[in-house]
Design a protein around this motif. Structure first.
Motif, PDB file in Angstrom:
ATOM      1  N   THR A 145      45.110 -19.145 -21.439  1.00 40.26           N
ATOM      2  CA  THR A 145      46.102 -19.122 -20.358  1.00 40.26           C
ATOM      3  C   THR A 145      47.315 -19.964 -20.726  1.00 40.26           C
ATOM      4  OG1 THR A 145      44.349 -18.840 -18.730  1.00 40.26           O
ATOM      5  CG2 THR A 145      46.475 -19.535 -17.906  1.00 40.26           C
ATOM      6  N   GLU A 146      47.069 -21.129 -21.283  1.00 44.20           N
ATOM      7  CA  GLU A 146      48.168 -22.005 -21.697  1.00 44.20           C
ATOM      8  C   GLU A 146      49.005 -21.356 -22.798  1.00 44.20           C
ATOM      9  OE1 GLU A 146      46.028 -25.465 -22.805  1.00 44.20           O
ATOM     10  OE2 GLU A 146      45.942 -26.293 -20.771  1.00 44.20           O
ATOM     11  N   LEU A 147      48.336 -20.756 -23.790  1.00 46.21           N
ATOM     12  CA  LEU A 147      49.048 -20.170 -24.928  1.00 46.21           C
ATOM     13  C   LEU A 147      49.838 -18.929 -24.545  1.00 46.21           C
ATOM     14  CD1 LEU A 147      46.324 -20.550 -27.698  1.00 46.21           C
ATOM     15  CD2 LEU A 147      48.536 -21.692 -27.636  1.00 46.21           C
ATOM     16  N   SER A 148      49.366 -18.196 -23.563  1.00 44.11           N
ATOM     17  CA  SER A 148      50.056 -16.976 -23.150  1.00 44.11           C
ATOM     18  C   SER A 148      51.200 -17.258 -22.189  1.00 44.11           C
ATOM     19  CB  SER A 148      49.069 -16.001 -22.503  1.00 44.11           C
ATOM     20  OG  SER A 148      48.490 -16.567 -21.341  1.00 44.11           O
ATOM     21  N   GLY A 149      51.376 -18.527 -21.826  1.00 47.69           N
ATOM     22  CA  GLY A 149      52.487 -18.893 -20.957  1.00 47.69           C
ATOM     23  C   GLY A 149      52.257 -18.585 -19.499  1.00 47.69           C
ATOM     24  N   ARG A 150      51.029 -18.287 -19.135  1.00 48.01           N
ATOM     25  CA  ARG A 150      50.734 -17.982 -17.743  1.00 48.01           C
ATOM     26  C   ARG A 150      50.439 -19.258 -16.966  1.00 48.01           C
ATOM     27  NH1 ARG A 150      49.854 -13.575 -20.551  1.00 48.01           N
ATOM     28  NH2 ARG A 150      49.842 -11.519 -19.562  1.00 48.01           N
ATOM     29  N   GLU A 151      50.536 -19.154 -15.654  1.00 48.64           N
ATOM     30  CA  GLU A 151      50.302 -20.319 -14.807  1.00 48.64           C
ATOM     31  C   GLU A 151      48.806 -20.501 -14.539  1.00 48.64           C
ATOM     32  OE1 GLU A 151      52.569 -19.744 -11.301  1.00 48.64           O
ATOM     33  OE2 GLU A 151      54.519 -19.890 -12.317  1.00 48.64           O
ATOM     34  N   ALA A 152      48.489 -21.641 -13.957  1.00 46.58           N
ATOM     35  CA  ALA A 152      47.135 -21.922 -13.467  1.00 46.58           C
ATOM     36  C   ALA A 152      46.091 -21.923 -14.570  1.00 46.58           C
ATOM     37  CB  ALA A 152      46.736 -20.930 -12.371  1.00 46.58           C
ATOM     38  N   GLU A 240      45.343  -4.306  -7.401  1.00 45.52           N
ATOM     39  CA  GLU A 240      45.259  -5.731  -7.749  1.00 45.52           C
ATOM     40  C   GLU A 240      46.603  -6.232  -8.251  1.00 45.52           C
ATOM     41  OE1 GLU A 240      40.663  -6.851  -8.728  1.00 45.52           O
ATOM     42  OE2 GLU A 240      42.005  -6.535 -10.411  1.00 45.52           O
ATOM     43  N   SER A 241      46.925  -7.452  -7.884  1.00 45.79           N
ATOM     44  CA  SER A 241      48.179  -8.067  -8.305  1.00 45.79           C
ATOM     45  C   SER A 241      48.147  -8.398  -9.789  1.00 45.79           C
ATOM     46  CB  SER A 241      48.425  -9.344  -7.503  1.00 45.79           C
ATOM     47  OG  SER A 241      47.442 -10.324  -7.825  1.00 45.79           O
ATOM     48  N   GLU A 242      49.318  -8.686 -10.329  1.00 48.43           N
ATOM     49  CA  GLU A 242      49.407  -9.055 -11.749  1.00 48.43           C
ATOM     50  C   GLU A 242      48.594 -10.309 -12.039  1.00 48.43           C
ATOM     51  OE1 GLU A 242      52.808 -10.330 -15.050  1.00 48.43           O
ATOM     52  OE2 GLU A 242      53.399  -9.486 -13.119  1.00 48.43           O
ATOM     53  N   ARG A 243      48.561 -11.212 -11.070  1.00 51.11           N
ATOM     54  CA  ARG A 243      47.788 -12.446 -11.247  1.00 51.11           C
ATOM     55  C   ARG A 243      46.305 -12.145 -11.420  1.00 51.11           C
ATOM     56  NH1 ARG A 243      46.590 -16.793  -6.430  1.00 51.11           N
ATOM     57  NH2 ARG A 243      45.515 -18.386  -7.674  1.00 51.11           N
ATOM     58  N   VAL A 245      44.876  -9.209 -12.324  1.00 52.17           N
ATOM     59  CA  VAL A 245      44.663  -8.460 -13.564  1.00 52.17           C
ATOM     60  C   VAL A 245      44.682  -9.408 -14.754  1.00 52.17           C
ATOM     61  CG1 VAL A 245      45.610  -6.696 -15.094  1.00 52.17           C
ATOM     62  CG2 VAL A 245      45.569  -6.303 -12.630  1.00 52.17           C
ATOM     63  N   SER A 246      45.619 -10.368 -14.725  1.00 51.77           N
ATOM     64  CA  SER A 246      45.710 -11.352 -15.808  1.00 51.77           C
ATOM     65  C   SER A 246      44.461 -12.212 -15.870  1.00 51.77           C
ATOM     66  CB  SER A 246      46.946 -12.229 -15.596  1.00 51.77           C
ATOM     67  OG  SER A 246      47.010 -13.255 -16.561  1.00 51.77           O
ATOM     68  N   LEU A 247      43.927 -12.598 -14.713  1.00 48.93           N
ATOM     69  CA  LEU A 247      42.703 -13.405 -14.687  1.00 48.93           C
ATOM     70  C   LEU A 247      41.544 -12.636 -15.294  1.00 48.93           C
ATOM     71  CD1 LEU A 247      41.067 -15.892 -13.768  1.00 48.93           C
ATOM     72  CD2 LEU A 247      40.760 -14.754 -11.543  1.00 48.93           C
ATOM     73  N   ARG A 248      41.400 -11.367 -14.921  1.00 50.88           N
ATOM     74  CA  ARG A 248      40.339 -10.534 -15.487  1.00 50.88           C
ATOM     75  C   ARG A 248      40.446 -10.463 -17.009  1.00 50.88           C
ATOM     76  NH1 ARG A 248      37.515  -6.840 -12.492  1.00 50.88           N
ATOM     77  NH2 ARG A 248      38.027  -6.582 -10.269  1.00 50.88           N
ATOM     78  N   ARG A 249      41.641 -10.140 -17.504  1.00 50.04           N
ATOM     79  CA  ARG A 249      41.842  -9.994 -18.943  1.00 50.04           C
ATOM     80  C   ARG A 249      41.551 -11.291 -19.675  1.00 50.04           C
ATOM     81  NH1 ARG A 249      47.489  -8.095 -20.511  1.00 50.04           N
ATOM     82  NH2 ARG A 249      46.466  -7.906 -22.532  1.00 50.04           N
ATOM     83  N   THR A 250      41.996 -12.400 -19.088  1.00 47.76           N
ATOM     84  CA  THR A 250      41.793 -13.697 -19.735  1.00 47.76           C
ATOM     85  C   THR A 250      40.315 -14.044 -19.823  1.00 47.76           C
ATOM     86  OG1 THR A 250      43.944 -14.473 -18.931  1.00 47.76           O
ATOM     87  CG2 THR A 250      42.374 -16.144 -19.651  1.00 47.76           C
ATOM     88  N   LEU A 251      39.573 -13.821 -18.751  1.00 44.30           N
ATOM     89  CA  LEU A 251      38.139 -14.133 -18.762  1.00 44.30           C
ATOM     90  C   LEU A 251      37.394 -13.245 -19.751  1.00 44.30           C
ATOM     91  CD1 LEU A 251      37.435 -14.613 -14.937  1.00 44.30           C
ATOM     92  CD2 LEU A 251      37.593 -16.388 -16.694  1.00 44.30           C
ATOM     93  N   LEU A 252      37.756 -11.970 -19.803  1.00 45.35           N
ATOM     94  CA  LEU A 252      37.103 -11.056 -20.733  1.00 45.35           C
ATOM     95  C   LEU A 252      37.389 -11.457 -22.180  1.00 45.35           C
ATOM     96  CD1 LEU A 252      35.434  -8.500 -21.181  1.00 45.35           C
ATOM     97  CD2 LEU A 252      37.547  -7.175 -21.046  1.00 45.35           C
TER      98      LEU A 252
END
Length: 408
Positions: A145-152, A240-243, A245-252
């Motif tokens: 998450t940090e490396l991809s520049g996403r929040e949280a 689903e919101s972008e947030r 979808v991003s959480l799903r992809r990151t966890l996977l």
């Protein structure tokens, strides 16, 4: 007082049972049984406080202080960073400020949840492997998450740790029946294959139980659903919101990274191209992927030592041809399958001085080494005796008693 599962029936609670869904009915039966995993009271309070936007360190400090055992652990972690020979130990307020809100929350959650659920009566469930995999996924999700520049990024850590908690819940609530299910269906190694078996046996599967637990612990409904079902394919029209979808992809992707790093020969193996491509698609720059894997591997080992989560015995990576014959296994992950470890330490550094240690760590990690830094001989010995360690660098000369103690 907790009720037994048999007491939650249409006869005793007619209105509740009439309006509850199948999943909720089963969940509340399990909840009333008192067998489901849960953070200790102080851990739950910290988790709820840190979900509030106006949460302050004063409130956190007050909650931590109410648990003497937890206070001691937090002080120990914070004081480990003080230079050797410091004149005083950090009071709790300083320790909380020094660690920061997100790190403190992660520590409290780990101490209160893992410590109280590290063992159980389900013979077919490897509790140590479960927490090892969950911790690795949490660390990987935070780094990605940090490396991809996403929040949280801290949110990614929490959901990485908790997104498989329903498996632990089934093992705790139905130890004998869940052990039989796992042992009788060795072919059901993926989430998708195991879920229908669990539904038929218990009326709820592990992802549904995960979502129900997260919602019960105060997480927003849609976030809880996305985290619990991260391994499922999402329809384009899901809304689903972008947030989410991003959480799903990151966890996977975090789970796939953990699966790659877990094997004994992971240091020598190149990252599979499909995984590398997906990391690029997440927004991580190409030249940062390999250093990120080293950082994740190191942080996984450090958090494991801190939370007393022992890695399983290492095994060789399966033949690559097996993945070619079954391409789905390259993208389908299973948090219950223990990612074998332990992760070997290339270089263990004993150095109480933060600035000097950081210089060594940066140089060695840039060279692709798995580096773990300790500040005391006891920490170094504990790691060296439980994890494969190739080289130890200890600060000091012939007159340094601690360095000589470690070498002998």
């Amino acid at each position: 007082m907790a009720s037994s599962p048999e007491q939650f029936t249409p006869k005793r609670f007619p209105l509740a049972c009439r309006y509850l869904s199948r999943v909720n009915k089963v969940f509340y039966e399990l909840k009333f049984s008192g067998k489901l995993p849960s953070p200790a009271a102080v851990g739950m309070k910290i988790l709820q406080l840190t979900q509030q936007e106006d949460c302050g360190l004063d409130e956190i400090t007050k909650v931590v202080r109410a648990d003497p055992s937890l206070t001691g652990r937090i002080l120990k972690v914070a004081n480990a960073g003080l230079p050797k020979g410091g004149s005083s130990r950090a009071p709790l307020e300083e320790a909380v400020l020094k660690l920061g809100l997100s790190t403190l929350r992660d520590l409290v959650l780990g101490f209160s949840l893992i410590a109280t659920n590290s063992k159980g009566g389900c013979a077919g469930f490897d509790y140590g492997a479960f927490w090892h995999a969950s911790l690795g996924r949490a660390v990987a999700a935070q780094h990605l998450t940090e490396l991809s520049g996403r929040e949280a990024a801290s949110e990614a850590y929490v959901f990485g740790l908790l997104c498989g908690i329903g498996e632990l819940g089934l093992a705790a609530a139905h130890p004998d029946r869940y052990a039989t299910l796992l042992q009788s269906n060795p072919q059901a190694q993926t989430n998708a294959a195991r879920a229908p078996l669990e539904s038929r046996e218990f009326g709820i599967h592990h992802a549904e139980l995960t979502e129900a637990l997260l919602r019960d612990w105060g997480f927003p409904e849609r976030l809880a659903h996305a985290a619990a079902t991260y391994w499922q394919e999402v329809r384009p029209d899901s809304g689903e919101s972008e947030r989410l979808v991003s959480l799903r992809r990151t966890l996977l992707l975090a789970q796939r990274v953990v699966n790659h790093l877990a094997y004994a020969n992971s240091s020598a193996d190149p990252l599979p191209e499909p995984l590398r491509t997906d990391l690029l698609d997440l927004g991580i720059e190409s030249d940062r992927i390999d250093p990120a894997l080293v950082a994740i591997r190191t942080a996984w080992a450090e958090w494991g030592a801190l939370l007393n989560v022992t890695a399983p015995k290492p095994v060789p990576r399966p033949d690559a041809q097996a993945s070619k014959n079954n391409p789905a296994e390259t993208t389908t992950v299973d948090p219950l399958t223990p990612p074998p470890g332990p992760l070997p330490i290339d270089i263990l550094i004993l150095e109480p001085n933060d600035e000097l240690a950081r210089t060594f760590e940066d140089l060695l990690r840039t060279a692709g080494k798995c580096v773990v830094r300790t500040r005391t001989v006891s920490e170094s010995l504990a790691l060296a005796m439980t994890r494969p360690t190739r080289l130890v660098i200890a600060h000091g000369g012939p007159d340094d008693a601690e360095a000589l103690e470690l070498c002998t």
